[in-house]
Design an enzyme around this catalytic site. Structure first.
Site, PDB file in Angstrom:
ATOM      1  N   LYS A  22       0.830  -1.214   0.000  1.00  0.00           N
ATOM      2  CA  LYS A  22       0.000   0.000   0.000  1.00  0.00           C
ATOM      3  C   LYS A  22       0.862   1.262   0.000  1.00  0.00           C
ATOM      4  CE  LYS A  22      -1.526   1.477   4.237  1.00  0.00           C
ATOM      5  NZ  LYS A  22      -1.174   2.863   4.566  1.00  0.00           N
ATOM      6  N   ASN A  23       1.880   1.288   0.876  1.00  0.00           N
ATOM      7  CA  ASN A  23       2.642   2.525   1.037  1.00  0.00           C
ATOM      8  C   ASN A  23       3.609   2.796  -0.117  1.00  0.00           C
ATOM      9  OD1 ASN A  23       1.214   2.989   3.314  1.00  0.00           O
ATOM     10  ND2 ASN A  23       2.867   2.495   4.755  1.00  0.00           N
ATOM     11  N   CYS A 116      -4.949  12.880  13.856  1.00  0.00           N
ATOM     12  CA  CYS A 116      -4.577  11.496  13.568  1.00  0.00           C
ATOM     13  C   CYS A 116      -4.444  10.752  14.897  1.00  0.00           C
ATOM     14  CB  CYS A 116      -3.245  11.484  12.820  1.00  0.00           C
ATOM     15  SG  CYS A 116      -2.718   9.833  12.409  1.00  0.00           S
ATOM     16  N   ARG A 121       0.977  14.600  13.496  1.00  0.00           N
ATOM     17  CA  ARG A 121       1.700  14.282  12.257  1.00  0.00           C
ATOM     18  C   ARG A 121       1.850  15.563  11.438  1.00  0.00           C
ATOM     19  NH1 ARG A 121      -0.599   8.799   9.722  1.00  0.00           N
ATOM     20  NH2 ARG A 121       1.307   8.944   8.495  1.00  0.00           N
ATOM     21  N   ASP A 307       5.326   0.552  11.909  1.00  0.00           N
ATOM     22  CA  ASP A 307       4.095  -0.090  11.428  1.00  0.00           C
ATOM     23  C   ASP A 307       3.982  -1.554  11.847  1.00  0.00           C
ATOM     24  OD1 ASP A 307       3.341   2.291  10.336  1.00  0.00           O
ATOM     25  OD2 ASP A 307       3.964   1.815   8.295  1.00  0.00           O
ATOM     26  N   ARG A 399      -8.250  -0.613   5.385  1.00  0.00           N
ATOM     27  CA  ARG A 399      -7.431   0.410   4.714  1.00  0.00           C
ATOM     28  C   ARG A 399      -6.095  -0.179   4.259  1.00  0.00           C
ATOM     29  NH1 ARG A 399      -6.156   5.267   8.175  1.00  0.00           N
ATOM     30  NH2 ARG A 399      -4.932   5.570   6.297  1.00  0.00           N
TER      31      ARG A 399
HETATM   32  N1  EPU Z   1       7.308  14.411  10.614  1.00  0.00           N
HETATM   33  C1  EPU Z   1       7.548  15.737  10.916  1.00  0.00           C
HETATM   34  N2  EPU Z   1       7.281  16.662   9.949  1.00  0.00           N
HETATM   35  C2  EPU Z   1       6.828  16.320   8.709  1.00  0.00           C
HETATM   36  C3  EPU Z   1       6.596  14.962   8.416  1.00  0.00           C
HETATM   37  C4  EPU Z   1       6.845  14.032   9.398  1.00  0.00           C
HETATM   38  O1  EPU Z   1       7.978  16.066  12.017  1.00  0.00           O
HETATM   39  O2  EPU Z   1       6.627  17.223   7.899  1.00  0.00           O
HETATM   40  C5  EPU Z   1       7.562  13.390  11.643  1.00  0.00           C
HETATM   41  C6  EPU Z   1       6.328  12.557  11.943  1.00  0.00           C
HETATM   42  O3  EPU Z   1       5.481  13.209  12.870  1.00  0.00           O
HETATM   43  C7  EPU Z   1       6.953  11.287  12.477  1.00  0.00           C
HETATM   44  C8  EPU Z   1       8.202  11.151  11.624  1.00  0.00           C
HETATM   45  O4  EPU Z   1       8.468  12.458  11.119  1.00  0.00           O
HETATM   46  O5  EPU Z   1       7.329  11.476  13.808  1.00  0.00           O
HETATM   47  C9  EPU Z   1       8.091  10.190  10.471  1.00  0.00           C
HETATM   48  O6  EPU Z   1       6.896  10.413   9.747  1.00  0.00           O
HETATM   49  P1  EPU Z   1       6.825  10.210   8.178  1.00  0.00           P
HETATM   50  O7  EPU Z   1       6.687  11.530   7.521  1.00  0.00           O
HETATM   51  O8  EPU Z   1       7.947   9.340   7.744  1.00  0.00           O
HETATM   52  O9  EPU Z   1       5.455   9.433   8.008  1.00  0.00           O
HETATM   53  P2  EPU Z   1       4.567   9.458   6.698  1.00  0.00           P
HETATM   54  O10 EPU Z   1       5.443   9.604   5.545  1.00  0.00           O
HETATM   55  O11 EPU Z   1       3.452  10.419   6.871  1.00  0.00           O
HETATM   56  C10 EPU Z   1       4.655   6.897   6.221  1.00  0.00           C
HETATM   57  C11 EPU Z   1       3.691   5.748   6.169  1.00  0.00           C
HETATM   58  C12 EPU Z   1       3.206   5.429   7.573  1.00  0.00           C
HETATM   59  C13 EPU Z   1       4.420   5.073   8.428  1.00  0.00           C
HETATM   60  C14 EPU Z   1       5.438   6.217   8.404  1.00  0.00           C
HETATM   61  C15 EPU Z   1       6.719   5.901   9.142  1.00  0.00           C
HETATM   62  C16 EPU Z   1       2.671   5.976   3.995  1.00  0.00           C
HETATM   63  C17 EPU Z   1       1.453   6.223   3.211  1.00  0.00           C
HETATM   64  N3  EPU Z   1       2.560   6.105   5.321  1.00  0.00           N
HETATM   65  O12 EPU Z   1       3.943   8.003   6.750  1.00  0.00           O
HETATM   66  O13 EPU Z   1       2.379   4.285   7.451  1.00  0.00           O
HETATM   67  O14 EPU Z   1       4.028   4.814   9.748  1.00  0.00           O
HETATM   68  O15 EPU Z   1       5.772   6.542   7.033  1.00  0.00           O
HETATM   69  O16 EPU Z   1       7.329   4.794   8.612  1.00  0.00           O
HETATM   70  O17 EPU Z   1       3.701   5.646   3.451  1.00  0.00           O
HETATM   71  C18 EPU Z   1       0.607   2.840   8.015  1.00  0.00           C
HETATM   72  O18 EPU Z   1       0.795   2.263   6.921  1.00  0.00           O
HETATM   73  O19 EPU Z   1      -0.133   2.377   8.922  1.00  0.00           O
HETATM   74  C19 EPU Z   1       1.290   4.107   8.268  1.00  0.00           C
HETATM   75  C20 EPU Z   1       0.892   4.958   9.215  1.00  0.00           C
END
Ligand code: EPU
Length: 420
Positions: A22-23, A116, A121, A307, A399
């Site tokens: 998915k991701n 969230c 996030r 995850d 999801r």
């Molecule tokens: N963060 C910031 N600022 C930002 C973005 C992120 O501080 O602008 C922080 C977040 O709050 C968190 C860390 O950085 O503490 C990492 O977050 P990241 O941005 O990597 O998460 P994401 O890209 O929004 C993806 C996956 C998530 C998974 C995370 C971490 C997808 C669609 N989602 O989210 O997947 O937990 O990376 O590996 O790729 C799931 O599949 O259940 C899921 C939540």
């Protein structure tokens, strides 16, 4: 609404096939907005989040056809630039249309995602990265409004308080493919889904080097063309079935799993006493009744994935001793603790850590799913518990897990779906 009912106690055996990730699928579908030519994406998991991304693409004027796990996207002359709240609020990953829309249309309006359950996030890194390419960004009326006709490549540091960001890296990398000059993303995410996205972009004609490392270099090109791509398999789904096998003291083979994507999990499970062997993309898992406790800290890839934290916590509830799980990605991603405790687990939260005392037995109960991975953790606990577990709000599970109850039933679990 539907719920899952599990009659616990069956040891899993047999084989399970892993679906597409998915991701990886979500940003890759967003990346099709960077071209006007047809793209064909295969091995896409048929899941609610994928359907939400398709709705977003369609709302932008893109033609999308889905036939089982094959999606054909025809973005020819799409004109939309707004991802509306009604869709973004149901899936945060919608944010990854921001970079492609900005780069292709010079204008993007994407709703702010909102709250969230797994904790705050923020999206500051997405905005910082795109501003670094020269975009003008405003937040107004609940929307991120990004514009910029003259973007320019540059050196962009994308680390935040919790390290790299997966989707911020995806957004900046996608935007940089059509941005003149050289962009270097420092502290880039190295997750396999980022590498898969880069591989797709390269097939579209992008010039990218260093994916798989924390310094990704992207040299902008004038345009990208259509491409065909097969999505990698889902390492989190594979990890979830490995853990499901371990919690039931079962013996299964997991087909279509990439061992290189699962190093941190496999290392910890071996420490716990689970036997894991692999041959090509098949992993054999065999576990005994009482496992040793292990301490885990979630980290960006190649560290232990957040995850898989809830599912691993469920397993540690049944281990012989005390384990500590520390969240270094989402310090508040612990909604499952109270539900696991309702099933007889003994877990205490201490800051961003959970202290888990292995319990002699879990017992089935009525529990409520709070998010996707927490739901999977409750399913695993239900498989090991004595008696019946009812898990409500399982739309969260839909999801991210393709046919979970069918796959588990085929492995011998007693699990079914009922109307609530
Ligand atoms: N963060 C910031 N600022 C930002 C973005 C992120 O501080 O602008 C922080 C977040 O709050 C968190 C860390 O950085 O503490 C990492 O977050 P990241 O941005 O990597 O998460 P994401 O890209 O929004 C993806 C996956 C998530 C998974 C995370 C971490 C997808 C669609 N989602 O989210 O997947 O937990 O990376 O590996 O790729 C799931 O599949 O259940 C899921 C939540």
């Amino acid at each position: 609404m539907e719920k899952l009912v599990i009659e616990g106690g069956a040891r899993l055996s047999g084989a399970v096939q892993i679906s597409g990730a998915k991701n990886a699928a979500l940003p890759i579908l967003a990346a099709t907005l960077l071209t006007e030519e047809k793209c064909v994406i295969t091995n896409v998991p048929v899941l609610r989040d994928v359907q939400t991304m398709i709705k977003i693409l369609r709302s932008l004027g893109v033609r999308v056809q889905m036939q089982d796990s094959r999606i054909t996207v025809c973005p020819a002359e799409y004109e939309g630039h707004t991802a509306p709240y009604r869709l973004v609020s149901t899936m945060r990953a919608s944010i990854c249309v921001l970079g492609p829309l900005l780069a292709k249309q010079a204008f993007a309006r994407v709703s702010l995602p909102g709250g969230c359950v797994i904790g705050p996030r923020p999206i500051d890194l997405h905005l910082k990265g795109l501003s670094g390419l020269g975009a003008r960004i405003k937040v107004e009326h609940g929307y991120i409004v990004a514009s910029g006709k003259k973007l320019r490549g540059g050196r962009i540091y994308l680390g935040g308080p919790f390290g790299s960001s997966v989707l911020a890296t995806a957004n900046v990398m996608m935007a940089a493919t059509l941005t003149p000059g050289m962009t270097i993303i420092e502290n880039a995410a190295c997750e396999p889904e980022i590498v898969d996205l880069a591989d797709f972009l390269v097939k579209m004609g992008a010039r990218i080097r260093g994916q798989e490392t924390p310094a990704i270099e992207i040299e902008g090109v004038k345009e990208l063309h259509g491409a065909e791509h097969r999505i990698i398999n889902d390492r989190i789904e594979a990890g979830t079935y490995i853990l499901a096998c371990a919690i039931t003291a079962g013996e299964i083979t997991v087909k279509g799993a990439c061992i290189a994507h699962l190093g941190a999990l496999i290392d910890k499970l071996r420490d716990a006493g689970v036997v894991i062997r692999n041959s090509g993309d098949t992993i054999l898992v065999k576990a005994g009744r009482k496992l040793r406790p292990v301490d885990i800290t979630t980290l960006p890839f190649p560290g232990f994935p957040t995850d898989l934290q809830a599912q691993t916590m469920a397993l540690m509830c049944t281990a012989d001793g005390i384990s500590i799980i520390t969240e270094k990605i989402y310090p508040e991603r612990f909604m499952h603790i109270s539900e696991l405790n309702r099933m007889g687990a003994r877990i205490m939260k201490e800051g961003a850590s959970a202290i888990i005392k292995g319990a002699p037995e879990l017992s089935g109960a009525l529990v409520m799913a709070s998010d996707l991975r927490a739901s999977a953790g409750l399913v695993l606990a239900g498989l090991a518990a004595s008696g019946k577990t009812d898990i409500s709000r399982i739309y969260h599970l839909d999801r991210g897990y393709r046919q979970m109850e069918e796959k588990l039933s085929r492995l011998g679990a007693k699990i079914w779906r009922e109307k609530e």
